[in-house]
Design an enzyme around this catalytic site. Sequence first.
Site, PDB file in Angstrom:
ATOM      1  N   GLU A 160      76.003 -59.178 -73.306  1.00  0.00           N
ATOM      2  CA  GLU A 160      77.119 -59.369 -72.375  1.00  0.00           C
ATOM      3  C   GLU A 160      78.337 -58.524 -72.757  1.00  0.00           C
ATOM      4  OE1 GLU A 160      77.727 -63.648 -72.051  1.00  0.00           O
ATOM      5  OE2 GLU A 160      76.269 -63.731 -70.430  1.00  0.00           O
ATOM      6  N   ASP A 188      70.019 -69.706 -69.704  1.00  0.00           N
ATOM      7  CA  ASP A 188      71.378 -69.955 -70.168  1.00  0.00           C
ATOM      8  C   ASP A 188      71.863 -71.380 -69.912  1.00  0.00           C
ATOM      9  OD1 ASP A 188      73.918 -69.707 -71.073  1.00  0.00           O
ATOM     10  OD2 ASP A 188      74.660 -68.416 -69.488  1.00  0.00           O
ATOM     11  N   GLU A 207      79.310 -76.540 -69.300  1.00  0.00           N
ATOM     12  CA  GLU A 207      79.575 -75.357 -68.474  1.00  0.00           C
ATOM     13  C   GLU A 207      78.849 -75.427 -67.134  1.00  0.00           C
ATOM     14  OE1 GLU A 207      78.496 -71.616 -70.289  1.00  0.00           O
ATOM     15  OE2 GLU A 207      78.900 -70.495 -68.456  1.00  0.00           O
TER      16      GLU A 207
HETATM   17  C1  GCV Z   1      80.590 -67.152 -74.928  1.00  0.00           C
HETATM   18  C2  GCV Z   1      77.220 -67.717 -70.913  1.00  0.00           C
HETATM   19  C3  GCV Z   1      78.644 -68.161 -70.731  1.00  0.00           C
HETATM   20  C4  GCV Z   1      79.596 -67.291 -71.529  1.00  0.00           C
HETATM   21  C5  GCV Z   1      79.161 -67.331 -73.011  1.00  0.00           C
HETATM   22  C6  GCV Z   1      77.717 -66.835 -73.089  1.00  0.00           C
HETATM   23  C7  GCV Z   1      77.191 -66.889 -74.510  1.00  0.00           C
HETATM   24  O1  GCV Z   1      77.020 -66.482 -70.313  1.00  0.00           O
HETATM   25  O2  GCV Z   1      78.980 -68.136 -69.373  1.00  0.00           O
HETATM   26  O3  GCV Z   1      80.891 -67.809 -71.386  1.00  0.00           O
HETATM   27  O4  GCV Z   1      80.008 -66.536 -73.799  1.00  0.00           O
HETATM   28  O5  GCV Z   1      76.907 -67.657 -72.291  1.00  0.00           O
HETATM   29  O6  GCV Z   1      76.522 -67.863 -74.827  1.00  0.00           O
HETATM   30  O7  GCV Z   1      77.425 -65.976 -75.267  1.00  0.00           O
END
Ligand code: GCV
Length: 684
Positions: free
Chosen positions: A264, A337, A365
């Site tokens: 990411e 995720d 989340e």
């Molecule tokens: C900390 C998901 C979340 C991100 C998070 C990522 C991760 O994509 O939306 O906020 O980033 O997971 O676990 O690294």
Amino acid sequence: MKRIFPVFFFFVAVDLHAQPTHQLWLSNGKAIPVTVECSRNSSTLAIAREELQNGWQGKPGALVKLVIKKDKALKSDGFRLSENMIEASTDAGILYGVYDLLRRQRTGENLEGEVDNPSFSVRLLDHWDNLNGTVERGYAGNSIFWRKVDPFVITDADKKLWQEYARANASIGINGSVLNNVNASPQILTADYLARVKAIAEVLRPYGIKAYLSVNFASPIAIGGLKTADPLDPSVIVWWKNKIKEIYSIVPDLGGFVVKASSEGQPGPQQYGRSHTDGANMLADGLKPYGGIVMWRAFVYAANDNDRAKQAYSEFVPLDGKFRDNVIIQVKNGPVDFQPREPFSPLFGAMKKTPVMPEFQITQEYLGHSVYLVFLSTMWEECLRSDTYQQGAGSTVARCTDGSIYPQKYTAIAGVSNIGLDTNWCGYLFAQANWYAFGRLAWNDTLNSSKIADEWLKLTFYNDTSRNSEKKNNWTSSFLVPVRQMMLDSREVAVNFMMPLGLHHIMSANGHYGPGPWWAPKKMRADWTPPYYHQAGIDGIGFDRTTKGSDAVSQYHEPLASKFNNPAECPEEYLLWFHHLPWNYKMKNGRILWDALCYRFDGGVRQVREFQKIWDKALPFVDSVRFTEVQRKLAEQCANAILWKDACLLYFQQFSRMPIPYDIDRPVHNLDDMIRSDFTLHSN
Ligand code: GCV
């Protein structure tokens, strides 16, 4: 997203003995006198003694002995309990034994004199806390560790808060805190921040908790002035060595690093043509002399792959056995995720020589933030008990990660924290139960959720008021039993009204809260948009991960691979995860898929309505502050559940072209309005 609040009558609770929700599950009753004897002294043992004296609920005037001794039956911080004695081979073990004894006294659980050893040696909370005080995916206020204004001033209030946090963690066996976000700022490794890390670590230490840091792979460039972060470059290796030496001179018992690399947008070894092994081992070599570990995250996925769910496995399995022995691969419970439901990540059953550790998400989340009542324990239990068949039947995720199948130098488990500066720590009373449950499962990965919910409810709600009044008799049947059942059902209910039958990643991009199955702006990377995952069309719905599709099923051992591959055998909760099926596909109960989907969404909404009734009946047993908070949150959850149902049914109906079964309540929202309001909100 526009939240819709239905107008209806709220009961007003009359019991004004508001409970300080700040105390979590630790509010003591009136202590009964006790004498504590211990032949040694340390700051940890002093806490153990004090906790017993402040919280003793056993025989008045009892003598309790705290005995530190070597015993083959006691592993790491394990303990042995009897009515008047706690034995352990470490000071932290004694402290865990004290908390366990006090918990049993308060919940009325018998002592069986058995040895209680932790399942995992490292039991971590991962804080996604940014150095400016915000918390990524945090729904409980700003960070308890970092702040924007006066970032390096350390007040008595800071220390008190960190101490309360440490105490709560120790009471459930958590022994590590990653203090900063995995999307790590390189600044964490600069002198001022390290001084703050030192101060935090000092408060955590007596409670048996080590501090850990998330590090940014490009730190040598960002704060070291180097031109590269290539892990094989000698100047980079020396930079990390010196930096690690400096860190350990400040925090001598730092637990180690967590690294999100080449994921990411985060920097990592791959941008230099190097592998995860090169990156992780370079850091591991630096940490080794100090006993530190590297938790290298497997949350990786490239934009151009045909199936995001396959990528962690594809990248990491070829590297099995190539990591240093102080590296653990940190794997999210599911292959995508933290979705409301995913099958377990196949990586858990694939790595044989390099240890893997589960990463769970305590912060909600994708499960309604701090608004929905969702007891996540059942979801984690489902993952831990999933059979990978790695070494034949019985090779559960728990056993593949806790060292039961392969000997592991380190075993670990992490939960992404849901803690912030909010008065009640977690943004919602019931979210505290998830922090509690994570700790309990990390300590004992065979515990069941019903027991955990039972404990939490007793510790949180059964207080002196209920004990001393006539309510006592009714407490179990009218409060504990129905509320516990509500907690146990709550995750499945959320799955039903959000993403039933294996649907996943169809939430709004607006903070991942409400529905957004339509969300696919032009030029957006496909694997960040819901249509990539639900694949709805005139011909049907679901992601084909069979051998004829992306072949993700083949990442599982037999007999799972064949079972998942065959729609008739695939568990219905994973059906649309693994299969793209026509709208008129016949389900096990004879219904067609479209109808089954409609009934699942509708069932979820109805169940939240039932939760509202259960809670309203809890009125006599809960103080007004907590009663009203939960009542309001359930109303909000209900409104959002209806939105989910309406949005998904009306959106998918465009493809199914079938009527919503007539015994289901009609939608109360308009599809165009829902789409418009979703797109007009800021996305993240
Ligand atoms: C900390 C998901 C979340 C991100 C998070 C990522 C991760 O994509 O939306 O906020 O980033 O997971 O676990 O690294």
